[in-house]
Design a protein around this motif. Structure first.
Motif, PDB file in Angstrom:
ATOM      1  N   PRO A   1      -8.323   1.286   4.504  1.00 58.28           N
ATOM      2  CA  PRO A   1      -6.996   1.696   4.016  1.00 58.28           C
ATOM      3  C   PRO A   1      -6.379   0.662   3.079  1.00 58.28           C
ATOM      4  O   PRO A   1      -6.656  -0.531   3.164  1.00 58.28           O
ATOM      5  CB  PRO A   1      -6.171   1.816   5.302  1.00 58.28           C
ATOM      6  CG  PRO A   1      -6.844   0.897   6.270  1.00 58.28           C
ATOM      7  CD  PRO A   1      -8.300   0.906   5.912  1.00 58.28           C
ATOM      8  N   THR A   2      -5.543   1.177   2.182  1.00 56.57           N
ATOM      9  CA  THR A   2      -4.777   0.326   1.268  1.00 56.57           C
ATOM     10  C   THR A   2      -3.298   0.608   1.504  1.00 56.57           C
ATOM     11  O   THR A   2      -2.875   1.765   1.518  1.00 56.57           O
ATOM     12  CB  THR A   2      -5.124   0.655  -0.210  1.00 56.57           C
ATOM     13  OG1 THR A   2      -6.512   0.452  -0.411  1.00 56.57           O
ATOM     14  CG2 THR A   2      -4.343  -0.226  -1.160  1.00 56.57           C
ATOM     15  N   LEU A   3      -2.547  -0.453   1.693  1.00 56.26           N
ATOM     16  CA  LEU A   3      -1.091  -0.351   1.783  1.00 56.26           C
ATOM     17  C   LEU A   3      -0.524  -1.098   0.578  1.00 56.26           C
ATOM     18  O   LEU A   3      -1.060  -2.128   0.185  1.00 56.26           O
ATOM     19  CB  LEU A   3      -0.576  -0.967   3.086  1.00 56.26           C
ATOM     20  CG  LEU A   3      -1.061  -0.300   4.371  1.00 56.26           C
ATOM     21  CD1 LEU A   3      -0.638  -1.112   5.590  1.00 56.26           C
ATOM     22  CD2 LEU A   3      -0.515   1.113   4.471  1.00 56.26           C
TER      23      LEU A   3
ATOM     24  N   ALA B   1      -2.679   4.193   9.022  1.00 57.19           N
ATOM     25  CA  ALA B   1      -3.592   3.806   7.943  1.00 57.19           C
ATOM     26  C   ALA B   1      -5.007   3.608   8.475  1.00 57.19           C
ATOM     27  O   ALA B   1      -5.979   4.099   7.889  1.00 57.19           O
ATOM     28  CB  ALA B   1      -3.086   2.535   7.261  1.00 57.19           C
TER      29      ALA B   1
ATOM     30  N   THR C   1      -6.705   6.954   9.500  1.00 59.22           N
ATOM     31  CA  THR C   1      -7.009   7.958   8.480  1.00 59.22           C
ATOM     32  C   THR C   1      -7.966   7.485   7.387  1.00 59.22           C
ATOM     33  O   THR C   1      -8.498   8.294   6.654  1.00 59.22           O
ATOM     34  CB  THR C   1      -5.719   8.489   7.808  1.00 59.22           C
ATOM     35  OG1 THR C   1      -4.979   7.376   7.294  1.00 59.22           O
ATOM     36  CG2 THR C   1      -4.864   9.275   8.784  1.00 59.22           C
ATOM     37  N   HIS C   2      -8.158   6.177   7.257  1.00 53.03           N
ATOM     38  CA  HIS C   2      -9.045   5.661   6.208  1.00 53.03           C
ATOM     39  C   HIS C   2      -9.940   4.550   6.765  1.00 53.03           C
ATOM     40  O   HIS C   2      -9.467   3.729   7.550  1.00 53.03           O
ATOM     41  CB  HIS C   2      -8.231   5.075   5.039  1.00 53.03           C
ATOM     42  CG  HIS C   2      -7.447   6.087   4.282  1.00 53.03           C
ATOM     43  ND1 HIS C   2      -6.160   6.433   4.627  1.00 53.03           N
ATOM     44  CD2 HIS C   2      -7.764   6.838   3.194  1.00 53.03           C
ATOM     45  CE1 HIS C   2      -5.716   7.353   3.782  1.00 53.03           C
ATOM     46  NE2 HIS C   2      -6.666   7.618   2.903  1.00 53.03           N
TER      47      HIS C   2
ATOM     48  N   SER D   1      -2.571   4.487   1.654  1.00 59.40           N
ATOM     49  CA  SER D   1      -2.209   4.948   2.999  1.00 59.40           C
ATOM     50  C   SER D   1      -0.723   4.817   3.313  1.00 59.40           C
ATOM     51  O   SER D   1      -0.240   5.432   4.257  1.00 59.40           O
ATOM     52  CB  SER D   1      -2.991   4.156   4.049  1.00 59.40           C
ATOM     53  OG  SER D   1      -4.367   4.306   3.837  1.00 59.40           O
TER      54      SER D   1
END
Length: 186
Positions: A102-104, A95, A98-99, A129
């Motif tokens: 990021p949001t999980l 996560a 790549t961001h 993500s």
């Protein structure tokens, strides 16, 4: 077909557990007894695989739903994992790599595979993500869930966690903000 994601029969399930096959969940019928059933339940719990006991009618309905006929299940069915799971550290690492922000999404007590699939589809479309599911009190990732996700569950990283509180702490330690939603919230 959906039945290809399930195995049944005491010997087949014992062998799958011994060989380390990825098993998502085991269902067995109420009233079953014997060394083999005890061993299946013991091995599954040791491997942290959820085991659910159904009454005879519900188990029969499950068997009919999966196999469409009277399969000789010997009172036990195992669902194989359809997707590969990430552990929480890998999920966080992916996560963050790549961001920028990021949001999980953590899901708790989503027991319907259709709902799980629909949420996964929305998450993937929204650039989430990864998904975090509890090992217990959650629908397993079934073929129905994958279908309802329109394939999103094959693309979005998924993690299963034993302890949601520890997972939240680990996320906070890695700089994530935690936001909780609830249907009951005002």
């Amino acid at each position: 077909s959906e039945s290809s994601f399930y195995i049944y029969g005491r010997n087949a399930i014992m062998e799958a557990l011994k060989s380390g096959d990825e098993i998502e969940k085991i269902y067995y019928s109420f009233g079953l007894q014997g060394r083999q059933i005890d061993q299946i339940v013991f091995m599954a719990r040791k491997s942290k695989i959820p085991v659910t006991q159904y009454d005879k009618q519900k188990f029969h309905a499950l068997s009919l739903n999966i196999f469409g006929n009277d399969a000789k299940t010997q009172g036990v069915i195992a669902q194989k994992s359809i997707i590969g799971y990430n552990d929480i550290d890998d999920l966080i690492e992916k996560a963050l790599a790549t961001h920028e922000f990021p949001t999980l999404v953590m899901l708790d007590e989503i027991n319907d595979p259709q709902n799980l699939g629909a949420i996964a589809r929305t998450c993937e479309c929204s650039g989430v993500s990864g998904l975090i599911l509890p090992e217990r009190n959650s629908s397993p990732v079934t073929p129905t869930a994958v279908k309802a996700s329109a394939g999103a569950l094959n693309h979005i990283p998924v993690c299963k966690t034993v302890n949601m509180i520890q997972t939240i702490k680990k996320l906070k330690d890695n700089g994530f903000w935690i936001v909780e939603t609830s249907l009951e919230a005002k």
